[in-house]
Design a protein around this motif. Structure first.
Motif, PDB file in Angstrom:
ATOM      1  N   LYS A  63     -34.518  24.322  41.810  1.00 12.66           N
ATOM      2  CA  LYS A  63     -34.167  25.480  42.620  1.00 12.66           C
ATOM      3  C   LYS A  63     -34.087  25.122  44.097  1.00 12.66           C
ATOM      4  O   LYS A  63     -34.482  24.028  44.512  1.00 12.66           O
ATOM      5  N   ALA A  64     -33.574  26.044  44.909  1.00 13.92           N
ATOM      6  CA  ALA A  64     -33.173  25.750  46.285  1.00 13.92           C
ATOM      7  C   ALA A  64     -34.339  25.545  47.242  1.00 13.92           C
ATOM      8  O   ALA A  64     -34.237  24.765  48.188  1.00 13.92           O
ATOM      9  N   ILE A  65     -35.446  26.243  47.052  1.00 13.38           N
ATOM     10  CA  ILE A  65     -36.548  26.194  48.011  1.00 13.38           C
ATOM     11  C   ILE A  65     -37.635  25.256  47.493  1.00 13.38           C
ATOM     12  O   ILE A  65     -38.336  25.578  46.524  1.00 13.38           O
ATOM     13  N   PRO A  66     -37.801  24.088  48.111  1.00 16.09           N
ATOM     14  CA  PRO A  66     -38.779  23.096  47.610  1.00 16.09           C
ATOM     15  C   PRO A  66     -40.200  23.426  48.056  1.00 16.09           C
ATOM     16  O   PRO A  66     -40.842  22.671  48.770  1.00 16.09           O
ATOM     17  N   ALA A  67     -40.696  24.581  47.621  1.00 12.96           N
ATOM     18  CA  ALA A  67     -42.024  25.031  48.059  1.00 12.96           C
ATOM     19  C   ALA A  67     -42.956  25.272  46.883  1.00 12.96           C
ATOM     20  O   ALA A  67     -43.961  25.967  47.012  1.00 12.96           O
ATOM     21  N   GLY A  68     -42.657  24.722  45.742  1.00 12.73           N
ATOM     22  CA  GLY A  68     -43.507  24.935  44.580  1.00 12.73           C
ATOM     23  C   GLY A  68     -42.728  24.727  43.303  1.00 12.73           C
ATOM     24  O   GLY A  68     -41.692  24.072  43.288  1.00 12.73           O
ATOM     25  N   GLY A  69     -43.202  25.322  42.245  1.00 12.52           N
ATOM     26  CA  GLY A  69     -42.542  25.220  40.960  1.00 12.52           C
ATOM     27  C   GLY A  69     -43.320  26.005  39.925  1.00 12.52           C
ATOM     28  O   GLY A  69     -44.385  26.546  40.224  1.00 12.52           O
ATOM     29  N   TYR A  70     -42.793  26.104  38.740  1.00 16.50           N
ATOM     30  CA  TYR A  70     -43.493  26.852  37.697  1.00 16.50           C
ATOM     31  C   TYR A  70     -43.049  26.402  36.319  1.00 16.50           C
ATOM     32  O   TYR A  70     -41.969  25.832  36.131  1.00 16.50           O
ATOM     33  N   CYS A  71     -43.946  26.627  35.378  1.00 13.50           N
ATOM     34  CA  CYS A  71     -43.692  26.370  33.972  1.00 13.50           C
ATOM     35  C   CYS A  71     -44.004  27.684  33.260  1.00 13.50           C
ATOM     36  O   CYS A  71     -45.154  28.114  33.246  1.00 13.50           O
ATOM     37  N   ARG A  72     -42.994  28.352  32.713  1.00  9.04           N
ATOM     38  CA  ARG A  72     -43.182  29.687  32.133  1.00  9.04           C
ATOM     39  C   ARG A  72     -43.721  29.581  30.701  1.00  9.04           C
ATOM     40  O   ARG A  72     -43.073  29.022  29.821  1.00  9.04           O
ATOM     41  N   LEU A  73     -44.912  30.083  30.499  1.00  2.34           N
ATOM     42  CA  LEU A  73     -45.532  30.132  29.173  1.00  2.34           C
ATOM     43  C   LEU A  73     -45.506  31.588  28.706  1.00  2.34           C
ATOM     44  O   LEU A  73     -45.991  32.472  29.415  1.00  2.34           O
ATOM     45  N   ILE A  74     -44.942  31.861  27.537  1.00  2.00           N
ATOM     46  CA  ILE A  74     -44.824  33.253  27.121  1.00  2.00           C
ATOM     47  C   ILE A  74     -46.163  33.808  26.632  1.00  2.00           C
ATOM     48  O   ILE A  74     -47.007  33.075  26.124  1.00  2.00           O
ATOM     49  N   GLY A  75     -46.341  35.114  26.845  1.00  2.00           N
ATOM     50  CA  GLY A  75     -47.540  35.790  26.350  1.00  2.00           C
ATOM     51  C   GLY A  75     -48.814  35.378  27.049  1.00  2.00           C
ATOM     52  O   GLY A  75     -49.834  35.150  26.402  1.00  2.00           O
ATOM     53  N   MET A  76     -48.787  35.281  28.393  1.00  2.00           N
ATOM     54  CA  MET A  76     -49.988  34.878  29.127  1.00  2.00           C
ATOM     55  C   MET A  76     -51.114  35.901  28.968  1.00  2.00           C
ATOM     56  O   MET A  76     -52.284  35.550  28.960  1.00  2.00           O
ATOM     57  N   GLY A 111     -40.374  36.097  15.972  1.00  2.00           N
ATOM     58  CA  GLY A 111     -40.901  34.807  15.562  1.00  2.00           C
ATOM     59  C   GLY A 111     -41.843  34.177  16.558  1.00  2.00           C
ATOM     60  O   GLY A 111     -42.432  33.128  16.279  1.00  2.00           O
ATOM     61  N   ASP A 112     -41.997  34.815  17.729  1.00  2.00           N
ATOM     62  CA  ASP A 112     -42.876  34.271  18.756  1.00  2.00           C
ATOM     63  C   ASP A 112     -44.310  34.786  18.651  1.00  2.00           C
ATOM     64  O   ASP A 112     -45.161  34.414  19.475  1.00  2.00           O
ATOM     65  N   GLU A 113     -44.559  35.648  17.677  1.00  2.00           N
ATOM     66  CA  GLU A 113     -45.881  36.286  17.593  1.00  2.00           C
ATOM     67  C   GLU A 113     -47.022  35.269  17.517  1.00  2.00           C
ATOM     68  O   GLU A 113     -48.130  35.523  18.010  1.00  2.00           O
ATOM     69  N   THR A 114     -46.752  34.132  16.918  1.00  2.00           N
ATOM     70  CA  THR A 114     -47.807  33.105  16.769  1.00  2.00           C
ATOM     71  C   THR A 114     -47.707  32.017  17.835  1.00  2.00           C
ATOM     72  O   THR A 114     -48.421  31.017  17.763  1.00  2.00           O
ATOM     73  N   ARG A 115     -46.809  32.232  18.823  1.00  2.00           N
ATOM     74  CA  ARG A 115     -46.596  31.199  19.838  1.00  2.00           C
ATOM     75  C   ARG A 115     -46.935  31.705  21.238  1.00  2.00           C
ATOM     76  O   ARG A 115     -46.478  31.153  22.231  1.00  2.00           O
ATOM     77  N   LEU A 116     -47.723  32.755  21.312  1.00  2.00           N
ATOM     78  CA  LEU A 116     -48.101  33.339  22.594  1.00  2.00           C
ATOM     79  C   LEU A 116     -49.322  32.630  23.163  1.00  2.00           C
ATOM     80  O   LEU A 116     -50.242  32.258  22.429  1.00  2.00           O
ATOM     81  N   PHE A 117     -49.352  32.486  24.474  1.00  2.00           N
ATOM     82  CA  PHE A 117     -50.454  31.776  25.136  1.00  2.00           C
ATOM     83  C   PHE A 117     -51.795  32.433  24.827  1.00  2.00           C
ATOM     84  O   PHE A 117     -52.777  31.741  24.540  1.00  2.00           O
ATOM     85  N   TYR A 118     -51.852  33.758  24.887  1.00  2.00           N
ATOM     86  CA  TYR A 118     -53.141  34.430  24.737  1.00  2.00           C
ATOM     87  C   TYR A 118     -53.732  34.266  23.339  1.00  2.00           C
ATOM     88  O   TYR A 118     -54.933  34.474  23.132  1.00  2.00           O
ATOM     89  N   THR A 119     -52.889  33.889  22.338  1.00  2.00           N
ATOM     90  CA  THR A 119     -53.392  33.738  20.975  1.00  2.00           C
ATOM     91  C   THR A 119     -54.029  32.354  20.744  1.00  2.00           C
ATOM     92  O   THR A 119     -54.590  32.115  19.680  1.00  2.00           O
ATOM     93  N   ARG A 120     -53.927  31.459  21.726  1.00  2.00           N
ATOM     94  CA  ARG A 120     -54.528  30.134  21.554  1.00  2.00           C
ATOM     95  C   ARG A 120     -56.055  30.230  21.665  1.00  2.00           C
ATOM     96  O   ARG A 120     -56.607  31.173  22.236  1.00  2.00           O
TER      97      ARG A 120
END
Length: 433
Positions: A63-76, A111-120
């Motif tokens: 992305k254009a602004i080099p001030a950070g970054g992120y990794c999106r994990l579903i179901g935080m 199909g993501d019901e078992t792939r959510l972060f909070y379920t780990r």
């Protein structure tokens, strides 16, 4: 040429910073995928997407602004007790919680019901959040260890670099001797540049760390043996009592504090010395200890930082610097009139310091930092164990979303501090050359 080298240094630093951010997020990405969490996005930077490519189920991009970054994990965050996402509340605090919960479900599909972060499991959540800062720590330590074991570190030796002509107090405004100033004991005794002190008052010395406190604690006439042109020469200086800068337990100067102690009047020579593995370990422990201490002292430095930014006060050399300040330092070093290898080594170590700084900062037990999520995972594990111990129903995942008002408050403080540091770095930067 100087301007070109300065700009080059800034550009190289920004590239190194982007790599450090990408490296950090790669830790979250790899650990998340290892534990089966779906990761729809992995981005370096913020704002408009300059480039992206989808590989498998994950979109990778820059992305254009080099001030950070992120990794999106579903179901935080878990859903409310009824298992649903509620409509937004009129309460601003409740609204923050619900908006955070809603955002974490935006990309949840069939199909993501078992792939959510909070379920780990709690320990899996902990490792996923730890992986990011741990990557920075590994990179920083690897760089420092590599530099220290090959290029070395600057060590103060017992060899004399120069001899003072007179006795001047540490807080004196003068740098040159004047009529009436007492002659320095070392000069009066005949100590010369190039001499190596090997014995002090009958005690063999092998390092300046050993010699310095011996000088400071002494008074009156002493005997000192030096090596000069392959011969041993005995000198008998009379140690003066002088106002000296105070040293901490590690022998480092304490700014603004003075003591009266023994004084000879010579400057020791510094040499680059490669470290072995135990030496690297000792240096890393010292560096981490000082880094943590510096991080904890940041609130105390805010008034001086404000003065440097808005009142024209002198900027302390140990003042906090942001990425803009660090980039300026990188540019300044790249343009400095010193050997190329010195510039490269400093630059590499600056990158290592940035990575260790990212590790320590992200380990703070505050949301929205990684450390805050790690504390949430620990608390979830504790309360589940307590429930099992007392044979109570499983309380389920800890709802970190309920702490979002606190996270927003912390974010506001961080943003305010970042802006203050940015202004100081622009109008009154820290200079290292």
């Amino acid at each position: 040429m100087t301007m070109f080298m300065t700009v080059l240094g800034i550009v190289v630093f920004v590239i190194g910073l982007l790599f450090s951010i990408a490296w950090h997020e790669a830790g979250h990405l790899a650990m998340g995928k290892l534990f089966g969490v779906r990761v729809p996005q992995y981005m370096v930077g913020f704002g408009k997407t300059l480039w992206s490519k989808k590989i498998g189920e994950t979109e990778y991009g820059l992305k254009a602004i080099p001030a950070g970054g992120y990794c999106r994990l579903i179901g935080m965050f878990p859903p409310d007790k009824d298992g649903k996402l509620k409509a937004k509340s009129t309460s601003p605090w409740r609204s923050m919680i619900e908006e955070a919960r809603e955002a974490s479900y935006e990309e949840v599909g069939p199909g993501d019901e078992t792939r959510l972060f909070y379920t780990r499991k709690p320990w899996q959540k902990f490792l996923i959040m730890l992986a990011g800062p741990a990557m920075n720590l590994v990179l920083g330590v690897a760089i420092l260890a590599g530099v220290w074991m090959t290029y070395g570190v600057s060590e103060t030796t017992t060899q004399v670099s120069s001899v003072s002509d007179c006795v001047l107090a540490a807080d004196s405004k003068r740098t040159e001797c004047a009529d009436g100033d007492p002659k320095a004991p070392a000069a009066a005794a005949g100590l010369k540049a190039g001499d190596r002190i090997v014995e002090f008052n009958g005690v063999p010395v092998t390092s300046y760390k050993q010699l310095q406190p011996m000088i400071r604690k002494s008074s009156g006439q002493i005997t000192m043996v030096v090596e000069r042109d392959g011969q041993r020469v005995t000198l008998t200086p009379t140690v003066a009592q002088n106002k000296m800068i105070k040293l901490d337990g590690d022998g480092r100067p304490v700014k603004g504090e003075y003591v009266t102690s023994g004084f000879l009047g010579f400057t020791p020579r510094s040499e680059m010395q490669a470290l072995d593995v135990p030496g690297v370990a000792d240096e890393l422990v010292f560096y981490m200890d000082k880094s943590i201490e510096g991080l904890m002292r940041i609130p105390q430095k805010v008034p001086a930082l404000f003065g440097a930014a808005f009142q024209g006060d002198e900027r302390d050399q140990d003042s906090p610097v942001g990425m803009v300040g660090a980039a300026r330092i990188g540019g300044e070093v790249m343009a400095a009139d010193v050997p190329v290898e010195h510039r490269l080594v400093f630059f590499i170590q600056l990158l290592a310091m940035v990575n260790i700084g990212l590790f320590l900062f992200n380990m703070l037990p505050l949301l929205p930092l990684d450390g805050g999520h790690m504390v949430g995972a620990i608390w979830e594990s504790v309360r589940r164990r307590i429930a099992r111990l007392f044979k109570r129903p499983d309380p389920g995942p800890f709802d970190v979303a309920k702490l979002m008002p606190v996270a927003y408050a912390v974010a506001v403080v961080f943003i305010g501090f970042t802006v203050l540091v940015l202004i100081a770095d622009v109008v009154n930067p820290v200079k290292v050359t």
